[in-house]
Design a protein around this motif. Sequence first.
Motif, PDB file in Angstrom:
ATOM      1  N   THR A 137       0.866  -1.167   0.000  1.00 27.31           N
ATOM      2  CA  THR A 137       0.000   0.000   0.000  1.00 27.31           C
ATOM      3  C   THR A 137       0.908   1.225   0.000  1.00 27.31           C
ATOM      4  N   ASN A 344       0.115  -4.891   1.796  1.00 27.11           N
ATOM      5  CA  ASN A 344      -1.336  -4.738   1.650  1.00 27.11           C
ATOM      6  C   ASN A 344      -2.135  -6.008   1.932  1.00 27.11           C
ATOM      7  N   GLU A 348      -6.797  -3.455   7.485  1.00 21.63           N
ATOM      8  CA  GLU A 348      -6.701  -1.994   7.479  1.00 21.63           C
ATOM      9  C   GLU A 348      -6.204  -1.482   8.823  1.00 21.63           C
ATOM     10  N   GLN A 352      -2.917   0.792   9.175  1.00 27.67           N
ATOM     11  CA  GLN A 352      -3.017   2.125   9.770  1.00 27.67           C
ATOM     12  C   GLN A 352      -2.089   2.247  10.969  1.00 27.67           C
TER      13      GLN A 352
END
Length: 467
Positions: A137, A344, A348, A352
């Motif tokens: 990501t 990735n 999430e 983060q």
Amino acid sequence: MKANRLKTVMLMMTAILMVFLAACGNQGSGGDAGNEEPRQSEATAGNDKETPTSAAKEPVKVVWWHSMGGELGKAVTQLAADFNAAHPDIQVEEVFQGTYDESLNKMKASMDSKSGPTLIQVYEIGSKFMIDSKAVTPVQNFIDAESYDLSNLEENILGYYRFDDKLYSMPFNTSNPILYYNKDMFKAAGLDPENPPTTYEEVTNAAKALTKDGQSGAAFAIYGWFMEQFFANQGAEYVNNGNGRASSATESQLNGEAGIQTIDWLKSLLDEKIALNLGRKTDDTKKAFLAGQAGMTLDSTGSLRGIVDGAKGKFEVGTAFLPKPAGGADGGVIVGGASLWVLNNKSEAEQQAAWEFIKYLAEPATQAKWHIATGYFPINKLAYDEQIVKDNLAQYPQFQTAIDQLHATKLSPATQGAVMGVFPEARQIVEGAMEEVFTGAKDSKTALDDAAGAITDKIATYNKTVQ
């Protein structure tokens, strides 16, 4: 009728089961379905304290793979510990994975199983592979999501890791090459220790004056990174297509004028017996310099503190910009080192949390501590305002050369650095060509033509693989 009723019941049971499994899958600390926590045992299943609410309060775990061993590893451990103490909702587990190559190979092996890290440190020449892997990501996503301010970060460092105006990874440990010289030997040879050489020609003249009484004027390791830097310092691109940044590189330009001029100059130093060839190991060249056997050498800014401390009581160390041919085009140096990439295939929440850690590492105070502990550049310009950095610069004024050289570099495709998926192999090929020239096995044009052709073939194979 019965068949329809049975079908309806089965659909209802399936829906209920899916809801149940989804609830169980979300009880892990990271919330990642590919890394589920063990289910509750029968002994604790009825415990009112074990609720989804309390489980959700468990800290998010970020596994960070890195390649910092020895004293650098201790500095990394301290960074993670400091962050964890200040962020009880996130826990970073730093794991040493060997060399950059070893760590990258382990990541490749882990990609299908999701057993790899959330965050990984990758050396700069691994950037093309990381992007082509589709496994990351880009940190630009996090930057854009919160309008994170990059204005205090070093533009010439960010430039390497920015592709198509997108920052894919965050710089972490950063260095560039400088010329180290023995000020005492300069004085004894009648050279001005405060006026070091800046061009190929001046280095040659200084080396002639320094070569006497069993001492050599210089010793430069056979290192592909140096050749890349000599190209950039002449504003020359190492591969085609805008150094591989406008579009994927298809051809090595090693055998261009910048390459031939540089390798001919290095060979002339050996032919005139005013420089030592100690092979590919930079440590061997560094030891010869610290032993007073060579008056000048090239090395990373990351080695500065070790070199200055190693020379204490023996001689005073001077530092200068990387030399280039007289009248050469404007250029500068390329940053070396590594950056941090977010994978990735994690939840999430984990990604983060990794971004929160990245931001912490980029803070001025953190960068100041990292710089002091390791000698790598602070990537945050505000770190130079920290008192510990000011004190360190007073103790090691030679580092000002590195700062000035970084800031004097004009950002261009040449100084951003070449991009190709076979960079590790290319460096080995370049070093082999340098050895062939230095030993007289081939002339410079033949050696570089052959090396450029071999690199171009490898690029073609790689490009077919990722297309």
